[in-house]
Design a protein around this motif. Sequence first.
Motif, PDB file in Angstrom:
ATOM      1  N   ASP A 125      31.864 154.319  20.888  1.00 39.73           N
ATOM      2  CA  ASP A 125      31.010 154.784  21.972  1.00 39.73           C
ATOM      3  C   ASP A 125      31.838 154.947  23.242  1.00 39.73           C
ATOM      4  O   ASP A 125      32.890 154.316  23.404  1.00 39.73           O
ATOM      5  N   ASN A 126      31.371 155.797  24.147  1.00 40.99           N
ATOM      6  CA  ASN A 126      32.012 155.901  25.449  1.00 40.99           C
ATOM      7  C   ASN A 126      31.827 154.593  26.210  1.00 40.99           C
ATOM      8  O   ASN A 126      30.736 154.018  26.236  1.00 40.99           O
ATOM      9  N   THR A 127      32.892 154.117  26.826  1.00 45.35           N
ATOM     10  CA  THR A 127      32.880 152.831  27.502  1.00 45.35           C
ATOM     11  C   THR A 127      33.560 152.957  28.854  1.00 45.35           C
ATOM     12  O   THR A 127      34.593 153.614  28.975  1.00 45.35           O
ATOM     13  N   GLN A 128      32.977 152.327  29.881  1.00 44.63           N
ATOM     14  CA  GLN A 128      33.551 152.381  31.215  1.00 44.63           C
ATOM     15  C   GLN A 128      34.120 151.027  31.617  1.00 44.63           C
ATOM     16  O   GLN A 128      33.696 149.976  31.121  1.00 44.63           O
ATOM     17  N   LEU A 129      35.056 151.072  32.551  1.00 39.72           N
ATOM     18  CA  LEU A 129      35.684 149.865  33.066  1.00 39.72           C
ATOM     19  C   LEU A 129      34.674 149.021  33.817  1.00 39.72           C
ATOM     20  O   LEU A 129      33.867 149.526  34.602  1.00 39.72           O
ATOM     21  N   THR A 130      34.729 147.722  33.591  1.00 41.12           N
ATOM     22  CA  THR A 130      33.819 146.796  34.265  1.00 41.12           C
ATOM     23  C   THR A 130      34.291 146.527  35.687  1.00 41.12           C
ATOM     24  O   THR A 130      35.405 146.875  36.075  1.00 41.12           O
ATOM     25  N   ALA A 131      33.426 145.876  36.466  1.00 41.74           N
ATOM     26  CA  ALA A 131      33.766 145.516  37.846  1.00 41.74           C
ATOM     27  C   ALA A 131      34.964 144.561  37.860  1.00 41.74           C
ATOM     28  O   ALA A 131      35.151 143.766  36.936  1.00 41.74           O
ATOM     29  N   ALA A 132      35.761 144.652  38.911  1.00 42.05           N
ATOM     30  CA  ALA A 132      36.938 143.792  39.039  1.00 42.05           C
ATOM     31  C   ALA A 132      36.599 142.540  39.836  1.00 42.05           C
ATOM     32  O   ALA A 132      35.970 142.616  40.893  1.00 42.05           O
ATOM     33  N   THR A 133      36.994 141.383  39.300  1.00 42.19           N
ATOM     34  CA  THR A 133      36.786 140.104  39.981  1.00 42.19           C
ATOM     35  C   THR A 133      38.055 139.276  39.874  1.00 42.19           C
ATOM     36  O   THR A 133      38.624 139.143  38.788  1.00 42.19           O
ATOM     37  N   SER A 134      38.490 138.711  40.992  1.00 43.89           N
ATOM     38  CA  SER A 134      39.709 137.921  41.008  1.00 43.89           C
ATOM     39  C   SER A 134      39.490 136.561  40.348  1.00 43.89           C
ATOM     40  O   SER A 134      38.412 135.972  40.465  1.00 43.89           O
ATOM     41  N   LEU A 135      40.508 136.102  39.662  1.00 41.59           N
ATOM     42  CA  LEU A 135      40.538 134.729  39.167  1.00 41.59           C
ATOM     43  C   LEU A 135      41.098 133.897  40.313  1.00 41.59           C
ATOM     44  O   LEU A 135      42.298 133.909  40.597  1.00 41.59           O
ATOM     45  N   ASP A 136      40.229 133.182  41.007  1.00 41.81           N
ATOM     46  CA  ASP A 136      40.620 132.535  42.257  1.00 41.81           C
ATOM     47  C   ASP A 136      41.569 131.367  42.054  1.00 41.81           C
ATOM     48  O   ASP A 136      42.524 131.192  42.799  1.00 41.81           O
ATOM     49  N   GLU A 137      41.320 130.547  41.039  1.00 39.55           N
ATOM     50  CA  GLU A 137      42.144 129.355  40.869  1.00 39.55           C
ATOM     51  C   GLU A 137      42.144 128.905  39.419  1.00 39.55           C
ATOM     52  O   GLU A 137      41.125 128.971  38.727  1.00 39.55           O
ATOM     53  N   VAL A 138      43.307 128.457  38.978  1.00 35.91           N
ATOM     54  CA  VAL A 138      43.454 127.743  37.715  1.00 35.91           C
ATOM     55  C   VAL A 138      44.019 126.374  38.056  1.00 35.91           C
ATOM     56  O   VAL A 138      45.033 126.272  38.749  1.00 35.91           O
ATOM     57  N   LYS A 139      43.355 125.324  37.619  1.00 36.03           N
ATOM     58  CA  LYS A 139      43.771 123.976  37.995  1.00 36.03           C
ATOM     59  C   LYS A 139      43.687 123.044  36.798  1.00 36.03           C
ATOM     60  O   LYS A 139      43.003 123.326  35.800  1.00 36.03           O
ATOM     61  N   ALA A 140      44.395 121.929  36.908  1.00 39.84           N
ATOM     62  CA  ALA A 140      44.423 120.926  35.847  1.00 39.84           C
ATOM     63  C   ALA A 140      43.875 119.610  36.383  1.00 39.84           C
ATOM     64  O   ALA A 140      44.183 119.214  37.509  1.00 39.84           O
ATOM     65  N   GLU A 141      43.057 118.945  35.561  1.00 37.69           N
ATOM     66  CA  GLU A 141      42.520 117.643  35.931  1.00 37.69           C
ATOM     67  C   GLU A 141      42.569 116.712  34.729  1.00 37.69           C
ATOM     68  O   GLU A 141      42.326 117.130  33.601  1.00 37.69           O
ATOM     69  N   ARG A 142      42.880 115.446  35.001  1.00 37.12           N
ATOM     70  CA  ARG A 142      42.821 114.427  33.957  1.00 37.12           C
ATOM     71  C   ARG A 142      41.369 113.982  33.809  1.00 37.12           C
ATOM     72  O   ARG A 142      40.740 113.563  34.775  1.00 37.12           O
ATOM     73  N   ILE A 143      40.832 114.109  32.592  1.00 37.82           N
ATOM     74  CA  ILE A 143      39.429 113.791  32.368  1.00 37.82           C
ATOM     75  C   ILE A 143      39.267 113.015  31.061  1.00 37.82           C
ATOM     76  O   ILE A 143      40.196 112.909  30.256  1.00 37.82           O
TER      77      ILE A 143
END
Length: 400
Positions: free
Chosen positions: A122-140
């Motif tokens: 099927d014809n497909t269009q590009l989705t809206a662009a959204t920034s990945l603001d942060e990638v973080k690590a936590e001990r859990i």
Amino acid sequence: MINYRPKYKSFLVLLVLVVVNSCIEPFQATFVDFESALVIEATITNELKTQQVVLSRSYEFDADGPTAETGARVMVIGGGTTYNFIEGDNGIYFSDQQFAAQQGVEYNLQITTSDGRNYGSDNTQLTAATSLDEVKAERITNDLGEEGMAILVDSFDSTGNSVNYRYEYAETYRVIAPTWSPVSLIGDPENSLSCLVLKVNNETDERICYPTSFSNSIILNTTDNLDEDRVSNFMVRFINRDNYIISHRYSILVRQYVMSNESYNFFETLNELSGSESLFSQTQPGFLQGNVFSADNEEERVLGYFDVASVDEKRLFFNYDDFFPGEDLPPYVDPCNPSSPVLANMGGCVLRPIIESGAGVYFLDTDEPGINEGPYQIVPRVCGDCKVLGPPEVPDFWME
């Protein structure tokens, strides 16, 4: 730039189950009505890069794995431009030029297989662009009571147009072979029939390496039920504290794809069907239809999805000591228990074949060999040569 493959492979057995023509009552390992279907894996993104399409064939439950679909002609058409793809290895096809999907342009995929069958999307269009603001690590400590590291992501779309997200990651980690030695053993180069081994300078085995592994599951998130289009502390990866990959320095590259409603529903359903209860239930859910199809035969079943998605990525580094200061390292991937094989016995040479086959490497001299012990202690190769796990070259992106 790392080339990512969409993660369908772990779900192919399931997809074979749902394309059989007859209902299955009790589960059986043999499928009389097995139908080999074309599997299409394609995500075109807004990154200016060499895009890729992966083609394979579904396989039966007891088969070794999917078969690459080779010799196909692959094209992506959008905005009046045709992007041709060139075949690489293992059914992966690469665009012959770099391009980035553009907003407002409709794209479709066209495939002609080596036997002349035509497929499309099927014809497909590009989705809206959204920034990945942060990638973080936590001990859990997770819900199962396991302690470890959580890899969490945040993002926010003030327009509220993104909503649906899919994540992939590539993790690279420093590995230090715990019993690496500057000394190595080789068979007597003067006599190939001799059981004698010689100590030489180690010029082949590596102490420090940088393996990379990729996510192998479908990781989805939606903000559809929230007041705002905000992703907050969403966990894309949990690493048990006993996992050797975080023993020294660890890095993860997380990629966030913005998905259309149709794409999200497809992957969500695929993810649900992959559960063991669905896989082995007596009531089969039927064929999972994506947006790809046969252009020649509407009855032919085609598996997969052609996605055009905006993507953003961020990389994170951390050391074990950052979160577990002064604590014991996780156990290595192998216990590295040494042994002292004899040079020979009545059956012939013992130690030399082990060394020359690569099964074991030198660790230490044996101080006082016992009756059934040889003069050298050896360990599994992975303990003294980290190349078993990954390359020794420091990646270009690596930071200390």
